[in-house]
Design a protein around this motif. Structure first.
Motif, mmCIF file in Angstrom:
data_model
loop_
_atom_site.group_PDB
_atom_site.id
_atom_site.type_symbol
_atom_site.label_atom_id
_atom_site.label_comp_id
_atom_site.label_asym_id
_atom_site.label_seq_id
_atom_site.Cartn_x
_atom_site.Cartn_y
_atom_site.Cartn_z
ATOM 1 N N GLY A 137 68.489 2.920 69.768
ATOM 2 C CA GLY A 137 67.172 2.474 69.328
ATOM 3 C C GLY A 137 66.079 3.446 69.691
ATOM 4 N N ASN A 138 66.462 4.583 70.311
ATOM 5 C CA ASN A 138 65.462 5.550 70.770
ATOM 6 C C ASN A 138 64.925 6.333 69.576
ATOM 7 O OD1 ASN A 138 65.542 8.617 72.682
ATOM 8 N ND2 ASN A 138 63.840 7.283 72.237
ATOM 9 N N LEU A 139 63.958 5.733 68.890
ATOM 10 C CA LEU A 139 63.379 6.398 67.736
ATOM 11 C C LEU A 139 61.974 5.861 67.512
ATOM 12 C CD1 LEU A 139 63.674 3.969 65.414
ATOM 13 C CD2 LEU A 139 66.003 4.790 65.390
ATOM 14 N N MET A 140 61.261 6.561 66.621
ATOM 15 C CA MET A 140 59.955 6.077 66.220
ATOM 16 C C MET A 140 60.138 5.310 64.919
ATOM 17 S SD MET A 140 57.935 9.572 66.962
ATOM 18 C CE MET A 140 57.385 10.049 68.603
ATOM 19 N N VAL A 141 59.382 4.229 64.765
ATOM 20 C CA VAL A 141 59.485 3.429 63.555
ATOM 21 C C VAL A 141 58.637 4.080 62.465
ATOM 22 C CG1 VAL A 141 58.964 1.177 62.560
ATOM 23 C CG2 VAL A 141 59.975 1.337 64.841
ATOM 24 N N ALA B 100 53.067 11.603 65.036
ATOM 25 C CA ALA B 100 54.201 10.682 65.052
ATOM 26 C C ALA B 100 53.819 9.605 64.053
ATOM 27 C CB ALA B 100 54.401 10.087 66.439
ATOM 28 N N ASP C 59 52.395 12.599 75.674
ATOM 29 C CA ASP C 59 52.912 11.325 75.188
ATOM 30 C C ASP C 59 53.875 11.513 74.016
ATOM 31 O OD1 ASP C 59 51.129 9.647 76.896
ATOM 32 O OD2 ASP C 59 49.619 10.752 75.777
ATOM 33 N N VAL C 60 53.704 12.613 73.279
ATOM 34 C CA VAL C 60 54.610 12.911 72.172
ATOM 35 C C VAL C 60 55.094 14.349 72.347
ATOM 36 C CG1 VAL C 60 54.798 13.265 69.677
ATOM 37 C CG2 VAL C 60 53.506 11.306 70.564
ATOM 38 N N PHE D 78 60.418 13.618 66.623
ATOM 39 C CA PHE D 78 61.669 13.172 65.987
ATOM 40 C C PHE D 78 61.781 13.574 64.516
ATOM 41 C CE2 PHE D 78 61.562 9.680 69.318
ATOM 42 C CZ PHE D 78 62.656 10.141 70.035
ATOM 43 N N GLU E 98 63.478 13.049 79.450
ATOM 44 C CA GLU E 98 62.196 12.398 79.173
ATOM 45 C C GLU E 98 61.571 12.966 77.896
ATOM 46 O OE1 GLU E 98 59.167 13.309 81.988
ATOM 47 O OE2 GLU E 98 57.659 12.185 80.891
ATOM 48 N N GLU F 40 63.513 11.869 74.809
ATOM 49 C CA GLU F 40 63.297 10.480 74.390
ATOM 50 C C GLU F 40 61.868 10.216 73.942
ATOM 51 O OE1 GLU F 40 66.880 8.323 76.829
ATOM 52 O OE2 GLU F 40 64.889 8.214 77.715
ATOM 53 N N LEU F 41 60.983 11.180 74.237
ATOM 54 C CA LEU F 41 59.600 11.043 73.772
ATOM 55 C C LEU F 41 59.361 11.879 72.515
ATOM 56 C CD1 LEU F 41 57.636 10.930 77.160
ATOM 57 C CD2 LEU F 41 57.811 9.097 75.487
ATOM 58 N N GLN G 190 53.409 2.865 67.766
ATOM 59 C CA GLN G 190 54.748 3.035 68.317
ATOM 60 C C GLN G 190 54.848 2.282 69.634
ATOM 61 O OE1 GLN G 190 57.170 4.412 66.622
ATOM 62 N NE2 GLN G 190 55.948 5.430 65.036
ATOM 63 N N ASP H 7 59.341 5.447 79.144
ATOM 64 C CA ASP H 7 59.198 6.835 78.697
ATOM 65 C C ASP H 7 60.146 7.213 77.577
ATOM 66 O OD1 ASP H 7 57.018 7.800 79.982
ATOM 67 O OD2 ASP H 7 58.089 8.655 81.690
ATOM 68 N N ALA H 8 60.490 6.263 76.727
ATOM 69 C CA ALA H 8 61.301 6.588 75.557
ATOM 70 C C ALA H 8 60.760 5.798 74.366
ATOM 71 C CB ALA H 8 62.765 6.241 75.799
ATOM 72 N N TYR H 9 60.548 6.499 73.239
ATOM 73 C CA TYR H 9 60.140 5.770 72.034
ATOM 74 C C TYR H 9 61.280 4.855 71.625
ATOM 75 C CZ TYR H 9 55.930 8.476 71.519
ATOM 76 O OH TYR H 9 54.691 9.004 71.730
ATOM 77 N N TRP H 10 60.941 3.638 71.233
ATOM 78 C CA TRP H 10 61.997 2.708 70.876
ATOM 79 C C TRP H 10 61.652 1.989 69.585
ATOM 80 C CZ3 TRP H 10 65.816 3.862 74.004
ATOM 81 C CH2 TRP H 10 67.022 3.195 73.823
ATOM 82 N N THR H 11 62.701 1.664 68.821
ATOM 83 C CA THR H 11 62.489 0.942 67.575
ATOM 84 C C THR H 11 61.951 -0.456 67.878
ATOM 85 O OG1 THR H 11 63.509 0.222 65.524
ATOM 86 C CG2 THR H 11 64.886 0.150 67.486
ATOM 87 N N GLN I 80 46.991 4.007 74.999
ATOM 88 C CA GLN I 80 48.200 3.309 75.447
ATOM 89 C C GLN I 80 47.854 2.099 76.278
ATOM 90 O OE1 GLN I 80 51.537 5.472 77.043
ATOM 91 N NE2 GLN I 80 50.950 7.295 75.912
#
Lengths: 319, 404
Positions: free
Chosen positions: A33-37, A86, A212-213, A221, A305, A308-309, B85, B90-94, B134
């Motif tokens: 699920g580690n993604l941007m929508v 993003a 942050d990104v 991503f 980190e 995942e960011l 988002q 510290d991880a982007y998540w759906t 944030q």
């Protein structure tokens, strides 16, 4: 008596020992699920596309100088622009030629470079190039709002360099987007290859001096959603620059493969054969590799980190 | 006659039609002014180029299943906010947002994140808006949020039972013993009751103010808390004075006990709320030690309720009603705290509890003064002072056992 038994059940309820089953959102590409929508439509706000940026070289307006030297002239305009870094996240950027990173300027060793720089923003800015030049061409003197300046120097030494604004406060002027690649090819040339320009950058969206990104070529991503298309066995040459602010280092890791490293690209011999390379702020390297088998190969910062960011992507290798 | 009317001019009463105009005109002008401002122009110079002000308050982070995180968020700022988002640890998540990514002013949204949280560990949720701002909430200890099913419903009822009815009922069982005591000793027990109430007052008020202060500014938590307190004080005052005026001394004493039971009941509701919420959010594991602590702590409440009627012999039914009044709200509180907790509701409840306790302190104090007058003695006797101190002291000492 009844109560005592029930109490124990209350007390022990939260401590139940249950393994967490795999998430239903696990995708075949292995990032769960580690993604941007959503996605960033390059035609909507940005008007630049990270995929196109991989191979978008700016050779400038080419002419011959009286002494026979090749002259490359570039027009660079510093502007203010809101960019989408993003899906759905806007960032008030400062840009060279309306894009972040700025255009990848490309020349051959020994060419003369002439930059017509115009500052169209409300703040003073400059262009500081890595490479040899006279001190007055170093970009330390800010160009005031609305004014212009002509930078001139010879393209030496060959290698992978960069340019960025050198106006103070430096952190803010750089991380808001004023940077780009400056690539000088050796006179002898390099082996023909599928070349890719990758600027490792990051954005502090809430201005708390922490990013942050994280991304390659600005959009988090992006190559996860749009894998980079590669052919089996073709030579891949990646021009990787690190302009990440705030974090001292960034890194590049390739899955299921290794690459030759040419640090700063200033020698034609390889320094290292590895699958992970660390770059400090402003450091860069040329990486060469080939993929033997078709399929999807992940690449990302080996700083989890950052990965995942947003600093995670895919190569899609086909026959 | 006509002369007098001429010499002493009386302002003519405006006719009803013109009165109606005067009632409506300010409203029309007000609407006009609002239209003028909304349409821009007038205040454009002060708002031009101002960055958007965003304020989100995350009210709850629920973990209903091993792979699910649900975030409740309210837009407490002046402008709509768009959630772009979600970052967990510290991880982007759906994620998905109900009803919409764009949250209007004072509106709420629910964000579902399929995040594999880890039992017993801490997590951080960060909502990142379209402007890059944030808003962060933390889960100090991740525990599965109790589902609203019959079993947890029963469990929470049990928590309420232990916090409320059981200790209050036990305390009231001292009534036959108290009946044999001298009047002065009984007065000292009433003073002890006041000490207990003062303890509850400080505790309830400080909890309420604490919660009120963490409510987003727009909702004015302190006003909600204070209004709850003042209105409950007023309401109980009205009801009790109407009852008192009609009846004799014995029923007045019973009335004070009823008020005590009501005030303590409202406090126990708040206590149940706190325990329920703490248990549901994983902040407290309700072990046997904590429950024993609560029983010891709240036993004193039963003594207090029985003290005003120590001279009388009310039927068992009356005692059961008093115990129910004081103890049952704890069950209700535990349910509310466990299942539908909100800071706003909690601040109001605690305000209501605070007001009720103040009212009861006044009533018990008056009773004590009447007794002193009757016996031609001073209220501020050593005996009463010791009783008061003992009440405060017992509550303080037993409270050490129930740190939630």
């Amino acid at each position: 008596v009844l109560g005592a038994a029930s109490l124990i059940s209350i007390a022990s309820q939260p401590a139940k020992d249950q393994p967490t089953p795999p998430t239903h959102t696990d995708h075949a590409d292995g990032h769960g699920g580690n993604l941007m929508v959503g996605d960033v439509d390059p035609n909507n706000i940005n008007h630049f596309d990270p995929t196109a940026m991989l191979t978008d070289w700016d050779y400038g307006k080419v002419s011959q100088m009286p002494n026979g030297q090749t002259l490359r002239e570039f027009e660079i305009f510093a502007g203010e622009k809101e960019i989408e870094i993003a899906p759905g996240i806007l960032f008030p950027a400062w840009t060279y030629n309306g894009r972040v990173p700025g255009p990848t300027l490309r020349a051959t060793e020994g060419d003369h470079i002439r930059i017509h720089f115009t500052n169209g923003t409300g703040h003073p800015h400059s262009m500081h190039f890595h490479g040899f030049h006279l001190p007055q061409m170093d970009g330390l003197i800010p160009v005031p709002s609305g004014q212009d300046f002509i930078y001139g120097f010879d393209a030496v030494p060959f290698g992978l360099h960069l340019y960025h604004c050198h106006t103070l406060p430096l952190k803010r002027h750089i991380h808001k987007g004023l940077y780009g690649g400056f690539l000088i090819d050796p006179k002898v040339g390099r082996e023909p290859a599928h070349e890719l320009f990758m600027m490792m950058n990051a954005f502090d969206t809430n201005f708390d001096s922490a990013n942050d990104v994280y991304a390659v070529n600005t959009v988090g991503f992006h190559y996860q959603r749009h894998p980079i298309q590669i052919k089996v066995n073709e030579l891949i040459r990646m021009y990787v620059v690190n302009i990440t602010e705030f974090d001292p280092i960034n890194s590049f890791h390739l899955h299921a493969n290794f690459f030759d490293v040419y640090r700063t690209g200033t020698r034609l011999t390889t320094n290292e054969y590895t699958d992970t390379i660390m770059l400090a702020q402003g450091e860069r390297a040329i990486l060469e590799t080939r993929f033997k088998y078709p399929g999807q190969y992940m690449f990302h910062a080996h700083i989890s980190e950052f990965a995942e960011l947003g600093w995670m992507g895919m190569f899609e290798v086909s026959e | 006659m006509s002369d007098t009317t001429l010499t002493t001019p009386v302002e003519p009463k405006p006719r009803s039609v013109s009165r109606a105009i005067w009632a409506i005109l300010p409203l029309i002008l007000l609407a006009g002014v609002i239209v003028l401002f909304v349409s821009g122009g007038t205040i454009a110079p002060t708002t031009a180029k101002l960055p958007p002000i965003e304020e989100l308050s995350i009210s709850k982070v629920l973990l209903p299943a091993p792979d699910q995180m649900i975030v409740h968020v309210t837009n407490s700022g002046p402008q709509p906010v768009t959630i772009a988002q979600v970052i967990i640890d510290d991880a982007y998540w759906t994620f998905s947002v109900e009803p919409n990514n764009e949250i209007q002013r004072l509106a709420s949204a629910t964000i579902k994140v399929p995040y594999p949280w880890i039992e017993g560990e801490a997590h951080t949720v960060s909502l990142i808006t379209s402007t890059g701002a944030q808003f962060i909430a933390s889960v100090p200890v991740a525990l599965e949020t109790p589902a609203i099913d019959f079993k947890t419903f029963l469990n929470f009822a049990l928590i309420g039972l232990y916090v409320g009815i059981v200790p209050v009922g036990l305390g009231m069982m001292w009534h036959p013993f108290m009946r044999g005591l001298k009047r002065r000793t009984l007065d000292a027990i009433l003073a002890l009751t006041i000490g207990l109430l003062v303890f509850l007052l400080i505790e309830t008020a400080s909890d309420g103010i604490g919660i009120a202060n963490r409510i987003p500014g727009t909702f004015r938590g302190l006003i909600l808390f204070s209004a709850g307190g003042l209105l409950s004080y007023l309401l109980i005052q009205i009801i009790s004075s109407r009852k008192r005026s009609k009846k004799d001394e014995a029923s007045n004493r019973l009335n004070v006990s009823r008020l005590l039971a009501t005030g303590i009941g409202l406090h126990n509701l708040a206590e149940g709320l706190a325990v329920g919420a703490a248990y549901a959010s994983g902040a407290a594991a309700l072990g046997a030690f904590l429950v024993i602590g609560f029983i010891l702590h709240n036993v004193t409440e039963g003594i207090g309720i029985a003290a005003p009627v120590a001279e009388d012999q009310p039927p068992l039914k009356t005692f059961l009603i008093l115990a129910g009044l004081a103890g049952l709200p704890a069950i209700l509180g535990a349910w509310i705290g466990g299942f539908i907790y909100s800071d706003i509701a909690a601040a109001i409840f605690l305000g209501v509890g605070t007001g009720a306790i103040v009212q009861v302190i006044v009533e018990v104090g008056k009773m004590l003064m009447r007794h002193a007058q009757r016996d031609n003695a001073s209220v501020t006797s050593w005996r009463n002072a010791i009783g008061f101190t003992l009440g405060l002291g017992i509550m303080y000492a037993t409270a050490l056992l129930v740190a939630v």
